[in-house]
Design an enzyme around this catalytic site. Sequence first.
Site: not given
Ligand code: NDP
Length: 479
Positions: A41, A152, A182, A186, A220, A239, A244, A336
């Site tokens: 977005r 996840k 993920h 591994k 962790e 979580d 995992h 953690k």
């Molecule tokens: P983010 O919080 O960074 O969100 C990803 C994108 O989703 C944002 O850049 C935003 O993009 C959009 N977003 C955020 N909040 C909302 C909302 N309330 N409604 C709609 N869109 C939203 O998440 P991550 O990248 O950290 O994680 C993405 C997925 O991967 C999740 O399911 C998480 O559980 C999983 N995950 C993440 C890990 C990590 O290390 N980050 C590790 C393992 C799994 P925009 O505003 O441009 O639309």
Amino acid sequence: MTPHLFVLFGATGDLAAKKLFPALYRSFGDASGVRVLGVGRSDWDDAKIQDEAAGALVESGIEESDARAWADKTLTYARVEAYDELGPVFDRADEIEASGETEGNRAYYLALPPSTFPGTITALGDHEADNDRAPNEDGHQEGGWTRLVIEKPFGSDLESARELNAVVHEHFREKQVYRIDHFLGKETVQNLLVFRFANAMFESLWSRSHVEAVEIVVAETNDAEGRAGYFDGVGTMRDMIQNHLTQLFALTAMEPPARLDADGIRREKTKVLTSTRAASPEHAVYGQYGAGEGKEAYAEHEGVDADSKTETFAAVQLHVDNWRWQGVPFTLRTGKRLKERLTEIIVTFRRPPVSLFNSAKDGCEPSPNVLRIRLQPDEGFRLSFDVKAPGSGFSTSTQHFDFDYADAFGDPPDAYETLLRDVASGDTTLFVHAEEAEQAWRIYEPLLNADMTPEAYATGTWGPQEAERLGFTLDPATP
Ligand code: NDP
């Protein structure tokens, strides 16, 4: 590598920058016919996503000129108002596909907050149906394949996981669905299968007759600061343990598969989860980190209530009601802000039926044989055994056989690289099946519904002392 269009929902997010852009480069950097369409977005455009991705690649150690060339050649961006209004995505995807380069194959990857999953999946499914892209009963799809990859967490309890599976199955066939955990990507986790089923020596000992107890430890050192908004109210059980650690447990405890393919392996994992008794609050301990090492306590983080009962540590003892494991406790624990970063599966074997010797160290009975399968940080194995200590008499000394994965093979690839390649080649072996996800939630339902109060533990320790009542020593280095 199979040509395809990789549509990355949540391309502006943390996971994309940290893991997915580098993994896409390392998996498909040399391949022709792989294009990436980022969706968000945020007010980004093609130039912006190319800059961001190139920056992320450089950050992960890739040469700037290589990063830049790949990002410019591969990445485009589609901006949406909401993740269930996907018109701009399909328009952009059609444009890219018009060249024929990606052969009509599409992987939709949902790296989004889970609240958006049902709406996005429905919008994707409706588009597939409207465009006659849905597969027939044999799984055959006209004009290229469609695969749906879901990050996840898959639900937050049994009911929500069932509801999400229902949405998924309304629009996609299970064979098209890739639920990510993920840990399964591994090398060393996959090596558990080889280690168990290629070595008759260990497999023949792998049961209640010879194994006393199994511990699965994921320690962790990081904390929830900065992501407390997401973590508070979710907690370590949801979580980490439900996904995992439960995957490690299933691979450790499952029966040999009839065939080494997705159906064979996922069937056995589901079977052992089905045989696992629901966890009980008496066999679980929750903890929450306090202050220490100059850092504030969990309850002091921004966005966390001072009286939050969210657990940052959880230990739970599981019992498998089947012929192989009856009576053998499997203890899963993770936390953690613990003392060290460490992931290990610790298998303690039964002692000899008659004890003839004493240890030279403390004059007590020798330690049992212990097999440690280390997944982090230095992947490998350590098997402890007793030998005669030098000198007169028959005192024993514990020694080790060691295997170090990096010494033998160099550093293993990142889990996400393996998983993205598997999505492209259509191999679901390392992804979580619908039923498996539901069984994993079922096991923990009694804990999720119980009023569990976390015990306090200091930062930099191995967790709350109270956890030792489950029958293990908190410090995993101590047998
Ligand atoms: P983010 O919080 O960074 O969100 C990803 C994108 O989703 C944002 O850049 C935003 O993009 C959009 N977003 C955020 N909040 C909302 C909302 N309330 N409604 C709609 N869109 C939203 O998440 P991550 O990248 O950290 O994680 C993405 C997925 O991967 C999740 O399911 C998480 O559980 C999983 N995950 C993440 C890990 C990590 O290390 N980050 C590790 C393992 C799994 P925009 O505003 O441009 O639309």
